[in-house]
Structure formats: structure tokens, C-alpha cells
Design a protein around this motif. Sequence first.
Motif, PDB file in Angstrom:
ATOM      1  N   ASP A   1      15.912  -4.536 -11.393  1.00  0.00           N
ATOM      2  CA  ASP A   1      14.745  -5.396 -11.199  1.00  0.00           C
ATOM      3  C   ASP A   1      14.515  -5.682  -9.716  1.00  0.00           C
ATOM      4  O   ASP A   1      13.373  -5.652  -9.230  1.00  0.00           O
ATOM      5  N   ASP A   2      15.599  -5.972  -9.012  1.00  0.00           N
ATOM      6  CA  ASP A   2      15.469  -6.216  -7.571  1.00  0.00           C
ATOM      7  C   ASP A   2      14.984  -4.966  -6.846  1.00  0.00           C
ATOM      8  O   ASP A   2      14.176  -5.043  -5.916  1.00  0.00           O
ATOM      9  N   ALA A   3      15.500  -3.820  -7.265  1.00  0.00           N
ATOM     10  CA  ALA A   3      15.066  -2.577  -6.636  1.00  0.00           C
ATOM     11  C   ALA A   3      13.583  -2.323  -6.883  1.00  0.00           C
ATOM     12  O   ALA A   3      12.841  -1.921  -5.971  1.00  0.00           O
ATOM     13  N   LEU A   4      13.156  -2.580  -8.140  1.00  0.00           N
ATOM     14  CA  LEU A   4      11.743  -2.386  -8.459  1.00  0.00           C
ATOM     15  C   LEU A   4      10.872  -3.372  -7.700  1.00  0.00           C
ATOM     16  O   LEU A   4       9.812  -3.005  -7.169  1.00  0.00           O
ATOM     17  N   TYR A   5      11.322  -4.617  -7.641  1.00  0.00           N
ATOM     18  CA  TYR A   5      10.558  -5.623  -6.908  1.00  0.00           C
ATOM     19  C   TYR A   5      10.445  -5.265  -5.425  1.00  0.00           C
ATOM     20  O   TYR A   5       9.373  -5.382  -4.814  1.00  0.00           O
ATOM     21  N   GLY A   6      11.552  -4.799  -4.823  1.00  0.00           N
ATOM     22  CA  GLY A   6      11.516  -4.389  -3.424  1.00  0.00           C
ATOM     23  C   GLY A   6      10.583  -3.227  -3.189  1.00  0.00           C
ATOM     24  O   GLY A   6       9.855  -3.192  -2.191  1.00  0.00           O
ATOM     25  N   LYS A   7      10.569  -2.273  -4.116  1.00  0.00           N
ATOM     26  CA  LYS A   7       9.681  -1.115  -3.970  1.00  0.00           C
ATOM     27  C   LYS A   7       8.219  -1.534  -4.079  1.00  0.00           C
ATOM     28  O   LYS A   7       7.370  -1.067  -3.315  1.00  0.00           O
ATOM     29  N   VAL A   8       7.922  -2.419  -5.049  1.00  0.00           N
ATOM     30  CA  VAL A   8       6.543  -2.873  -5.216  1.00  0.00           C
ATOM     31  C   VAL A   8       6.068  -3.610  -3.959  1.00  0.00           C
ATOM     32  O   VAL A   8       4.948  -3.384  -3.471  1.00  0.00           O
ATOM     33  N   CYS A   9       6.912  -4.482  -3.429  1.00  0.00           N
ATOM     34  CA  CYS A   9       6.539  -5.234  -2.228  1.00  0.00           C
ATOM     35  C   CYS A   9       6.324  -4.301  -1.036  1.00  0.00           C
ATOM     36  O   CYS A   9       5.377  -4.458  -0.264  1.00  0.00           O
ATOM     37  N   TRP A  10       7.225  -3.318  -0.895  1.00  0.00           N
ATOM     38  CA  TRP A  10       7.107  -2.398   0.241  1.00  0.00           C
ATOM     39  C   TRP A  10       5.865  -1.525   0.102  1.00  0.00           C
ATOM     40  O   TRP A  10       5.152  -1.289   1.101  1.00  0.00           O
ATOM     41  N   ASP A  11       5.564  -1.059  -1.101  1.00  0.00           N
ATOM     42  CA  ASP A  11       4.361  -0.246  -1.296  1.00  0.00           C
ATOM     43  C   ASP A  11       3.100  -1.049  -0.992  1.00  0.00           C
ATOM     44  O   ASP A  11       2.160  -0.539  -0.388  1.00  0.00           O
ATOM     45  N   GLN A  12       3.091  -2.308  -1.416  1.00  0.00           N
ATOM     46  CA  GLN A  12       1.930  -3.148  -1.117  1.00  0.00           C
ATOM     47  C   GLN A  12       1.807  -3.386   0.387  1.00  0.00           C
ATOM     48  O   GLN A  12       0.710  -3.360   0.939  1.00  0.00           O
ATOM     49  N   TRP A  13       2.936  -3.591   1.035  1.00  0.00           N
ATOM     50  CA  TRP A  13       2.906  -3.824   2.486  1.00  0.00           C
ATOM     51  C   TRP A  13       2.418  -2.585   3.233  1.00  0.00           C
ATOM     52  O   TRP A  13       1.664  -2.693   4.204  1.00  0.00           O
ATOM     53  N   ARG A  14       2.834  -1.426   2.775  1.00  0.00           N
ATOM     54  CA  ARG A  14       2.383  -0.184   3.411  1.00  0.00           C
ATOM     55  C   ARG A  14       0.884  -0.003   3.224  1.00  0.00           C
ATOM     56  O   ARG A  14       0.174   0.441   4.140  1.00  0.00           O
ATOM     57  N   ALA A  15       0.372  -0.364   2.040  1.00  0.00           N
ATOM     58  CA  ALA A  15      -1.071  -0.258   1.803  1.00  0.00           C
ATOM     59  C   ALA A  15      -1.846  -1.202   2.711  1.00  0.00           C
ATOM     60  O   ALA A  15      -2.881  -0.828   3.286  1.00  0.00           O
ATOM     61  N   GLU A  16      -1.351  -2.413   2.871  1.00  0.00           N
ATOM     62  CA  GLU A  16      -2.023  -3.362   3.748  1.00  0.00           C
ATOM     63  C   GLU A  16      -1.945  -2.917   5.200  1.00  0.00           C
ATOM     64  O   GLU A  16      -2.914  -3.059   5.963  1.00  0.00           O
ATOM     65  N   SER A  17      -0.797  -2.378   5.605  1.00  0.00           N
ATOM     66  CA  SER A  17      -0.656  -1.888   6.980  1.00  0.00           C
ATOM     67  C   SER A  17      -1.581  -0.710   7.241  1.00  0.00           C
ATOM     68  O   SER A  17      -2.149  -0.578   8.336  1.00  0.00           O
ATOM     69  N   LEU A  18      -1.741   0.145   6.229  1.00  0.00           N
ATOM     70  CA  LEU A  18      -2.652   1.272   6.373  1.00  0.00           C
ATOM     71  C   LEU A  18      -4.088   0.782   6.535  1.00  0.00           C
ATOM     72  O   LEU A  18      -4.849   1.318   7.360  1.00  0.00           O
ATOM     73  N   ALA A  19      -4.466  -0.236   5.770  1.00  0.00           N
ATOM     74  CA  ALA A  19      -5.810  -0.797   5.910  1.00  0.00           C
ATOM     75  C   ALA A  19      -6.000  -1.429   7.283  1.00  0.00           C
ATOM     76  O   ALA A  19      -7.061  -1.284   7.911  1.00  0.00           O
ATOM     77  N   ASP A  20      -4.985  -2.120   7.788  1.00  0.00           N
ATOM     78  CA  ASP A  20      -5.072  -2.695   9.130  1.00  0.00           C
ATOM     79  C   ASP A  20      -5.216  -1.615  10.187  1.00  0.00           C
ATOM     80  O   ASP A  20      -5.959  -1.770  11.160  1.00  0.00           O
ATOM     81  N   LEU A  21      -4.493  -0.530   9.998  1.00  0.00           N
ATOM     82  CA  LEU A  21      -4.598   0.578  10.946  1.00  0.00           C
ATOM     83  C   LEU A  21      -6.003   1.178  10.938  1.00  0.00           C
ATOM     84  O   LEU A  21      -6.586   1.448  11.997  1.00  0.00           O
ATOM     85  N   LEU A  22      -6.549   1.366   9.752  1.00  0.00           N
ATOM     86  CA  LEU A  22      -7.898   1.924   9.650  1.00  0.00           C
ATOM     87  C   LEU A  22      -8.935   0.980  10.243  1.00  0.00           C
ATOM     88  O   LEU A  22      -9.907   1.423  10.859  1.00  0.00           O
ATOM     89  N   SER A  23      -8.727  -0.309  10.073  1.00  0.00           N
ATOM     90  CA  SER A  23      -9.687  -1.268  10.627  1.00  0.00           C
ATOM     91  C   SER A  23      -9.670  -1.270  12.154  1.00  0.00           C
ATOM     92  O   SER A  23     -10.650  -1.667  12.782  1.00  0.00           O
ATOM     93  N   SER A  24      -8.568  -0.839  12.740  1.00  0.00           N
ATOM     94  CA  SER A  24      -8.482  -0.792  14.206  1.00  0.00           C
ATOM     95  C   SER A  24      -9.163   0.431  14.805  1.00  0.00           C
ATOM     96  O   SER A  24      -9.352   0.495  16.020  1.00  0.00           O
ATOM     97  N   LEU A  25      -9.526   1.394  13.959  1.00  0.00           N
ATOM     98  CA  LEU A  25     -10.210   2.599  14.443  1.00  0.00           C
ATOM     99  C   LEU A  25     -11.715   2.341  14.463  1.00  0.00           C
ATOM    100  O   LEU A  25     -12.485   2.908  13.693  1.00  0.00           O
ATOM    101  N   GLN A  26     -12.131   1.444  15.348  1.00  0.00           N
ATOM    102  CA  GLN A  26     -13.517   1.013  15.361  1.00  0.00           C
ATOM    103  C   GLN A  26     -14.459   2.120  15.810  1.00  0.00           C
ATOM    104  O   GLN A  26     -15.615   2.176  15.371  1.00  0.00           O
ATOM    105  N   GLU A  27     -14.014   2.981  16.707  1.00  0.00           N
ATOM    106  CA  GLU A  27     -14.892   4.019  17.244  1.00  0.00           C
ATOM    107  C   GLU A  27     -14.904   5.278  16.388  1.00  0.00           C
ATOM    108  O   GLU A  27     -15.580   6.236  16.722  1.00  0.00           O
TER     109      GLU A  27
END
Length: 879
Positions: free
Chosen positions: A563-589
Motif C-alpha cells: 500500500d505504501d509503495a502504491l501510494y508513493g507511486k501515485v504521488c510521484w506520478d501526480q507530481w511528475r504530471a504537475e511538473s510537466l505542466a509547469d514546464l510547458l507553461s514556462s515555454l511562453q514563446e
Amino acid sequence: MVGMMAAVSLQTVTDALKELMVPAEVTVVPHASGEDVLLQTLSRNLSAFREKLLHDTGRLALGQLRTCVVTRLAWPLSGDEIVWSFVAEVLLLLLCLKQAMIDVLAQFTPPKPNPKSPECAPPLSPDTLGVSQQKTVQAALQFVVTLGICPYLLPGVGIPLGCRSEFAATVEKVVRDSVPADGSWRLYTITQSLLTIAEHPSLESLVFSRHLGDLIASLCQLGYSPNKSQHKLVLEKGSPGHCASQKGLTQAEQQGCQEALQRILDRVYQPNVIKELLILQGGSRQVVRARGGTTQTVPQTPAWLRRLCGQFLSQALMKPHGVQAVVRGIVEGAGAGVAGGQSAEAAAADWRKCDTVARILASCPQQCLSVEDYYHQVCPQVLELLHIKATLTARQFQRVATTTLLSMVKEQPDLADRHLLGPLLAPLITCLRTGGMAYESMPVEEVKVDEQELTRCIEDVYKVCVVGNDPLPRLMESLQTVIPAVFNLYCFTKQGVSHLRSTCQEILQWFFGKSETQVALLVLKQLAGLSPSIPVLQPLYQFSAGSEGGVKLVTKATVSDEDDALYGKVCWDQWRAESLADLLSSLQESSIAGDFFIDCLKGLVNAAGQADGRLAAGHTSDSSDLECQQQLLITVQLVAVMCERIGHSVLRNTVQVIEFITATLERSCVSLVHRAEETVEAQTLSMGMGLMAAMLGGAVQLTSSDFVAMRPMLPLLERLSALHPDPVIQELASDLRVTIATHGAFSSETVSKAAHSTMGSKTESTRGIQAVEASAGTRSRDRNCASNDFQQILEVAFDTEVSARAAALRTLTQMVRQHNSEALSNQEKVLTVFLENLSHEDSFVYLSAIQGNLKQEKICRCWKSEQHTQNAGGTQQAR
């Protein structure tokens, strides 16, 4: 012998040198030229020195030492020429000074250290010259080189006297007529004597610090000049050893000059050697220099000397640390900027000089056996230039290294990939490397890439890619292989404090900004997890915080609790998705964020069509179906996060808006084919068609290329007009199709009404969204909102309009994250809202905006409620 005589003090010898060189009082003839004055001064000083040496009792020991040194000379001391006699006497005194330094050191017995004062400095060595004595020796060496070496150099060898100083120009006129037809023996004599003087450590620095270039020029001419023909020796009466009329050098003497030159090139500080070789190499054209209002023509360097200097430069380059020596010799010590009146800092900042050095380093010398052998020896040194820390020259060294690396990648891509890019990216490649490894065989928390190595790698990649800013094909290909590691490192650094975060972000921004659209989209899918066949990080490794603000790569510790492993994976996947969105938002040009968003929407449409097709055919779930569902959930999550983090600004141009509407129409067509259209899809279709009508109605200025982008809509609109059950939608689809097909020449009243309604009306759902957003704005300033605001958000969460409901759910999610007091005190209502919305089958597009943000598992763990845990389990199963 010397050892049997009284020791001569160093002060006595330097005083004699000073008296020989200081101008005596000379009766100047009116209108006498500078050349006549110089000759009179040299003659008077020479006569006075010899007279005092014979009759001054204080010079008795010096006279004896001088006589002993003369007996060991292989060249004549006396002569009819004033200049030569003066140079010979100065050389003789310098040789006496060297012998005196040897004698006083041999007789020196250092005192025993005083145990009561161990901090006292030890006494100076008796052969140490004082400041004034060093100045006297430097002046004597200047006389020897100016009067005894420079006049005998061939045209184009070394810097002419006329280009050095006013005194040197006068000397050039004096010696012009006194130089014998073949002065090789004089040049050889003086050069060998200076090398003998330089054998003493204290005198070596004085000789090579000021006169290295002239000595190298002399030895090159004596040892390698093609005009050094062999002649018979014509012995002159009374001359011991080597005669005054020798017209050439023996083969042994020439070889001795070559060996002496090689010793100098190997022993002396390499940047100084490089600088002098470059100056000596000169060019193939004559140069006119202005000095004192007059012009001086510098003869072109002989071809044999240019080739010889090129060979020596190549040898220096191939030595250990030879690349750094070449760069220092040109960038630090070229002296062109300083000599031209610029400051040292301005000269060091001359980028053109750096680029010239880079071109030299990137070109394989002709003396090298092969280009690969050259790359093998030079490339590691080029990478080391990136790590220079000197404040003044670090930027210049990095400019040279970056330009050299990019030039090598451009000229020899395969060799550069093997010898430059491979070692450069090695730590990042380790993060992705897979192999036959198992948890059982790996120590826990073993460091695979330490903090310093990973930090240096990221900084080097930044210097080469971002600062160098030359997206060569092979460089982009190599960087693409390690972008997953850079992105994971970026995600990790966003969770804490690290100086690598901004560097990783700029590398990612540069890569996506310079890559072709298809390549960028492919890599983004890989980072998002939509390309499972390509690993984004070695599964047995993980990043860990370093002790100096960096990051290290270590082996991953096993987690026994599933359960802890699954919870850690879910949190990390969500964090990576949010980081990817932040990265894309920084590509203004760049439009890459919108392109990726459209690509994800198309993926949703295709996945929905495949899922509906399997359901219609009655296929049961299998491994491929589960994989497809996993890809679908990831895509939904990405769309949701991008909508939340970037919003409407993700669509950067009209074409992307058209593609967005096309994807919406295609999704509606898929739903109509396989099942009845649901509420979400009906509202989405209305929104898309209204937006299209607004664009055709004049909301934006459309071009011919925009109408070309609308062509894929035509069959979709035709299908909607034929299959959709709502007559209003049918009519609007048909009219939109006609308007697009005629490029706006025909527009019905239905299209105009739809455009007016989209641009001018405000529905209840819109007001609901605005109310929720207003509450969210208030909450951003104050974490606790009023009860009436919270109740209004709960009401909007059950609105019939899905868009308003999604805005309310996002707001509730943020309140839970921030531990809002109203949300915590109404846990039952919040969970009911979440579960109620999860029950809507077709609302996953909007609910995905909070899919990960909800983190039902985390909410339930925080609230410590068994009922909440059960609901969270049901939520996880639904997800």
C-alpha cells in the motif's frame, strides 16, 4: 682555479655591470646623429671599465675570476668592432656573476635554527639577488639580446628592432653595416652563452621571462634554417677554438641547437611557449606598423619557420594539459589587447580571440597520425576547460571549450559522440541504464553517481547547450536520450531546495524550444509515461538530496508494504504530471504546449473509440485492454493538470483552437456511433460549435491557412448533421460546414445567432464559475473562507453544468490541500461531493482535473477515519 681564489661578492659583479652600461659623460659633437652618440658611449664605457679593472685594487678578485672564465671560452673576446666588444664584455661579466653565485653558495653554511624562536624565517640563500641587482642583470641581458641576437636574425624571423623601441631602432641603424656577411657564429656564441647563464636557477627566470621569444627565434634559425649551409673553417690568426670568419655551423652544432630548443619548449611554462611560438609564426603577408608617427614594414615570416612553429604548437597541444596551455597562451598571454591600449580585462573578454582558439583546437594537426587519435587525446582536455574556476578567465575558457566542442560535433559527429558527448552525458546515462540487476544483489542506498559528479554534468550540459545555443543534429540526438533523466531530476528538485532546479529547467526549455515539433511531442509523451517501452529512470535507482544543495543518485530501498509503495507511486506520478505542466507553461514563446494538449485530446478520442468498439463487440478485458485503460487514465490526468495549471493560454494560436474544436467534434461523432450522447459530451459539443461560430462570425481575423486547417471538420460536421438527434445541432452543423467550405463567403443566420450567443451571453453556469473563482481568490489571501462562501461552492459542485461543477471540485480540492477549517469541519459533505461526482461515467474529462489533486488516500489517512478509508478504497477502484 676558481675554487682556489677569493670569493667575489655578487655586489662587486653587479656594480661592474652597472658601470659598464650607465652612460658616461661624453662630449657630444654638435649635430651628431644618435648612432654616433651610441657608439661613442659604448666605446667610452668599455675603455673606462677595462682601465678600472686593471688598476683598481678593489677589482682584483673580479679580474682574476674574469681571467679564469676567459680561458674556458670558445670564442674570441677582443675585436675591432665596438658593438661586438661591448656585447662580449657584458656576456663575460654575466658568466662571472653566475660563477660567483655558485662559489658563494658552495661556501655557505646555514646557521642552526634557534629552538627559542622557531617562528623566525630561515636566512636567504647567499646567491639571491636583490631587487636593484635584478634590475641591473635585466638591463645587461637587454643589451646582449638587442646588440647581439636581433641584428643577426634573418628577415621575418622574430620581431625587428625597428618595431620595438626608439633605442632598438637606433641600435638597428648602428649594427646594420657592422653585421658580417654570415654572422651565424656570433649568433651561435651569444645564444649558447645565454643558455649557459640560464643554467643557474636564479638567473634562469631573468633570462626566460623577458627574452624567451628571441632565444627561440635564434635556436630555430641556427638549428632549422635551410640557409645554414656547411662551410670550411678558415682559422684566423690568434683566435682560440672557433674562429671569427666561420661562415656556417657544423652538423653537431646544429643538432645541439635543436636539442637545446626542445629542452626549452619542454621546460618553460607552456602558455609562455605557446605565446612566443604564435608570435614567431607570424603570417604570410608583410605588415606595416606605425611607431612614433613613422611606418615600419615587418617582413613576412619564412615558410620554413611557419611550418616549424606549427609543428611545435601541435606537439605542445598533444602534451598533458596541452589544450589548457594553448588557451592560456592565447587568451591570457597574447598581449595584443594590452599592447593596443586596452585593459587586461577588456583583452580577456575578446570573444573573437576565443573563437580563434576554438578553431585551432577543433582542427586536427597534420602531424597527428589520425583524427581519432587526436580526438582521443584532446577531447578530455576540452571538457576540462569547462571546469576552470578563475574569476577573470572562466568565461573565456568556457567559451573556448563550448565553441570547440560544437565545432567538433559539426565536423566529426561520430568521433565527437564517442569522445565528447558520451563522457559529457555519462552521469545522466547512468540514471537510465538498465541491465541484469536485482534488489537482492544491490546494497541499500549505495551511491551510483555522487553529488559533485552529477552537479558538474548538469552544469556542463547547460554551458554546451544553453550557452552555446547551437542545436546541431547530433547534439540534439544525444541530449534527447538523457532528457528523461534531466526531467526526473527537475521533478525531484522541485520538491525541495536545490541549486540545480533552474539549470535543469533551462536545459529542458532549450531542448523543447529548439527541437522539431514531432520530436518534442515524442519526448513529452515519453516523460508523461505514454511510451512505456522507453524507461524514464532506472527502476532500481532514485535521487537523494546531497549535502551541498545538489543531488546524488543512489540505489532504491525496497518497500515491504504494498500500500505504501502504491501510494508513493501515485504521488510521484501526480507530481511528475504537475511538473510537466509547469514546464510547458514556462515555454511562453513556443507553441509546443498547445500542440501537446491537442495531441492528448486526440489520444482521448482514439482511446474512447477503441474502448467503445471493444464494448460493442463484447470483448472481455485482457492485458492489452488494461494497458489501454492505463494510457487513457494518464492522458486524462495530463489534460486535467494542463487545464488547471495553464488554462486557456495553452492554445497559443488560431490553428490550435481549430484543432481543439476538431477533436471535440470527433469525440462527439464517436459517441454518436457507439452510444447515445451523454450530458458532458452534449455540453462540450455545444461549446465547440459555438466557439467555431464565433470565429467564423468575426471574433478573430481568419486567413486562408486557417480555412485549410478547418478542412478536417467538414466530414465531422456532415456526420453530426446526419446523426445527431437534436435538430438545432443538425442545422448548426450543416450551416457551419457550408460557411467553412465557402471560406466565409456564405454565413447563415443560424451561425450568426450562435456566434452572438457565444460572445455575448452569460449563462447561470458562467456566473456559478465566476462565483467559485471569486471565493478561490479570496481564499488565496486568507486560507479560511467564510461559511457562506463554502456553502456556495458546495452548491455549485452539484450544478447541472459540468464546467461549473469542475470549477467547484477544483476549489474544494485546494481547500483540502490547504487544511481549510470549513472543509475539515465538513468532511462528510466533501467526501459525498467527491464520490457523487465519481459516479458519473462520462464526467472523467472534467473530474480528471482533480484526479491526483484529490489524493483520496491521502485525505483519508489525514482524517483517520475508517469510513473515509473505505470510501477511499472504493474511489481507488473507480479510478
